[in-house]
Structures are given as C-alpha cells and as structure tokens.
Scaffold this motif. Structure first.
Motif, short mmCIF file in Angstrom:
data_model
loop_
_atom_site.label_atom_id
_atom_site.label_comp_id
_atom_site.label_asym_id
_atom_site.label_seq_id
_atom_site.Cartn_x
_atom_site.Cartn_y
_atom_site.Cartn_z
N GLN A 103 -43.90 9.44 -4.55
CA GLN A 103 -44.20 8.42 -3.55
C GLN A 103 -44.34 9.05 -2.17
OE1 GLN A 103 -42.05 4.65 -3.45
NE2 GLN A 103 -41.08 5.18 -5.40
N THR B 20 -35.70 16.47 -2.20
CA THR B 20 -36.76 15.58 -2.68
C THR B 20 -37.95 15.63 -1.73
OG1 THR B 20 -35.18 14.10 -3.75
CG2 THR B 20 -37.34 13.18 -3.23
N LEU C 245 -39.49 9.35 -6.41
CA LEU C 245 -39.49 9.30 -4.96
C LEU C 245 -40.29 10.45 -4.34
CD1 LEU C 245 -35.79 8.22 -4.37
CD2 LEU C 245 -37.84 6.85 -3.90
N ASP D 3 -40.35 2.85 -2.02
CA ASP D 3 -39.82 1.81 -2.90
C ASP D 3 -38.82 2.44 -3.88
OD1 ASP D 3 -39.27 -0.29 -4.54
OD2 ASP D 3 -41.33 -0.63 -5.19
N HIS D 4 -37.54 2.28 -3.60
CA HIS D 4 -36.51 2.90 -4.44
C HIS D 4 -36.37 2.18 -5.79
CE1 HIS D 4 -34.46 5.82 -1.65
NE2 HIS D 4 -35.32 5.20 -0.83
N ASP D 5 -36.97 1.02 -5.92
CA ASP D 5 -36.91 0.28 -7.20
C ASP D 5 -38.11 0.60 -8.10
OD1 ASP D 5 -34.53 -1.04 -6.52
OD2 ASP D 5 -35.64 -2.56 -5.39
N TRP E 42 -36.37 7.67 4.92
CA TRP E 42 -36.69 7.24 3.55
C TRP E 42 -35.46 7.17 2.64
CZ3 TRP E 42 -41.60 10.76 3.11
CH2 TRP E 42 -42.69 10.10 3.70
N SER E 43 -34.31 7.54 3.16
CA SER E 43 -33.07 7.54 2.36
C SER E 43 -33.22 8.40 1.10
CB SER E 43 -32.68 6.11 1.98
OG SER E 43 -32.44 5.33 3.12
N ILE E 44 -33.74 9.59 1.29
CA ILE E 44 -33.89 10.53 0.19
C ILE E 44 -33.28 11.86 0.61
CG2 ILE E 44 -35.97 9.46 -0.73
CD1 ILE E 44 -37.63 11.61 0.63
#
Length: 247
Positions: free
Chosen positions: A18, A54, A15, A8-10, A48-50
């Motif tokens: 998470q 990270t 991150l 959840d990027h919001d 995960w778009s990280i």
C-alpha cells in the motif's frame, strides 16, 4: 504531511505494498516534485502507523526504480525517472509500457478520415488525396501529456474509422483484419516544438521534443502505417547498445 492519505490497516493488501503504491501515485501526480526532499522515514512511518522496516521496503523499491535517490547527509530526493526505450527491439506503445510495468492513460483520442497529403501518400505508397484513416492520440503516465501520436493507415487494410481503437492497435489489426506488422523503419531527431505540438504537450513553443517517424510494414514489406510521434524530452529518452566489431 497531513495531506498525505492514510493506509488501510484493515485491507488484505500488505502495508508495504500500500505504501509503495501510494508513494508512486503521489510522485506521479506531482505531490512530490522532482528535486523535493522526501519526508523523513520517522515522520512518514508515524503518519501511517507502520514500522520503519515496512516503510523501507516500499522506499527501497522506489529507489531501485529510479523514482527516489538517497544522498548522504542530505536525505532522500525525488528523482523522476524518464521512460527509456531501447532501439534493439520494437513494440507498440501499449506493450512497451506494459512490459515496463508502467501504468499509462490516453488523454485524448480522435479518429478521422483525411485525404492523404503528399508526405503521407509517399510513405504509404498510395495516391495523393486518397482517403486514409488517421488516428491521433495524446498519452501519458501522469496528468501531463508525454507523447502525441499521428498514425495514418493504408487503405488496403480496410479500416473505416469506426473500429474500437481502445484496444491495443496491432492486436486489433491482427485479430480483425488479419494484418500483422513485422518491420518498423524509423527516423528519430530532436526538434523545437512548433505551436501545435507545444499546445498539445503543454510545453513552451520551441521546447525540445523527440520526433519519431516510422513506417510499419508487413512480412512482404508493404506499408501498413505511417506514424509520427512527438515525445517530451523531459520524460522520454532512447538508448542503444552497440558492439564494436572485432578487428
């Protein structure tokens, strides 16, 4: 990979935190099994778009905790860590797991009043057939059972069986009955699981288990509890450090 939940990027939760918590959950629930090759960092980071940095923060903590192992020219391997208990200290199961930061749950709990069989009466130093409260619990850090407990309490304490055993046991005895466990006399041995234990721990009959028998005493060394625990040997071990005497 498509079955791995997204982050959840919001969220206000970082991150990397998470990612670490989610990976722990996936390992704990056997999405990743022991011996599995862990997904490539590039693939997981993309999912995960990280950034890989990270992701490495999360994976590094899992490696440090023994849940993952990095092998050269092979990749990262899932390596579930056994729960290890040192024999130089004694804690309740609840405090033992909390002290290690390991989440656990009670899969089954049953309280009954039974007539003390000969062994229970001997350990509690009470009369055979005297009514005693018996607490049975199956507990685990995962979906599958890890340990089965049977605890028998001395009638002197005043338990009725209607108490709230969801609370940490020894805290409840202290707060409600002014009984403080101080000493623990223990015997540990390796045995083959009989039909009852095998069924409760979901293992094959005859599979190795650690049987731990202990009598818990108060400050005056009067018996309070006779406790028998059966641990699955594939997820629990004891360790002890001894010092050689100086000659």
């Amino acid at each position: 990979m498509t079955k791995i939940p997204l982050l959840d990027h919001d969220s206000k939760i970082p991150l990397h935190q998470q990612a670490e918590e989610l990976l722990r959950k996936l390992i704990r629930e056997d999405y990743f099994r022991e011996g599995d090759i862990f997904p490539k960092e590039t693939d997981l980071a993309k999912r995960w778009s990280i950034s890989r940095n990270t992701l490495r923060m999360a994976i590094g903590n899992l490696v440090k905790d023994g849940l993952l192992e990095r092998k050269k020219r092979y990749g990262t391997v899932v390596k579930k860590k056994k729960i290890t208990t040192n024999l130089d200290n004694w804690y309740s199961f609840t405090h033992e797991m909390e002290d290690k930061g390991i989440p656990f749950k009670t899969l089954k709990s049953k309280v009954s009043v039974l007539k003390a069989v000969e062994e229970v009466a001997k350990m509690l130093q009470t009369e055979p057939a005297h009514p005693v409260v018996c607490l049975e619990r199956i507990r685990s850090t995962e979906k599958n059972p890890m340990v089965y407990f049977e605890s028998f309490f001395h009638p002197r304490i005043g338990l009725t069986g209607k108490e709230n055993f969801d609370r940490p046991l020894y805290e409840m005895l202290d707060a409600d009955f002014h009984v403080v466990p101080v000493y623990s006399q223990e015997e540990i041995r390796a045995i083959g699981a009989d039909e009852k234990i095998a069924g409760l721990l979901k293992i094959k009959k005859g599979a190795p288990v650690l049987e731990r028998r202990r009598v818990v005493l108060d400050a005056s060394r009067r018996p309070l509890e006779f406790n028998i625990c059966w641990y699955r040997s594939d997820c629990f071990t004891y360790s002890i450090e001894l010092k050689r005497p100086q000659l």
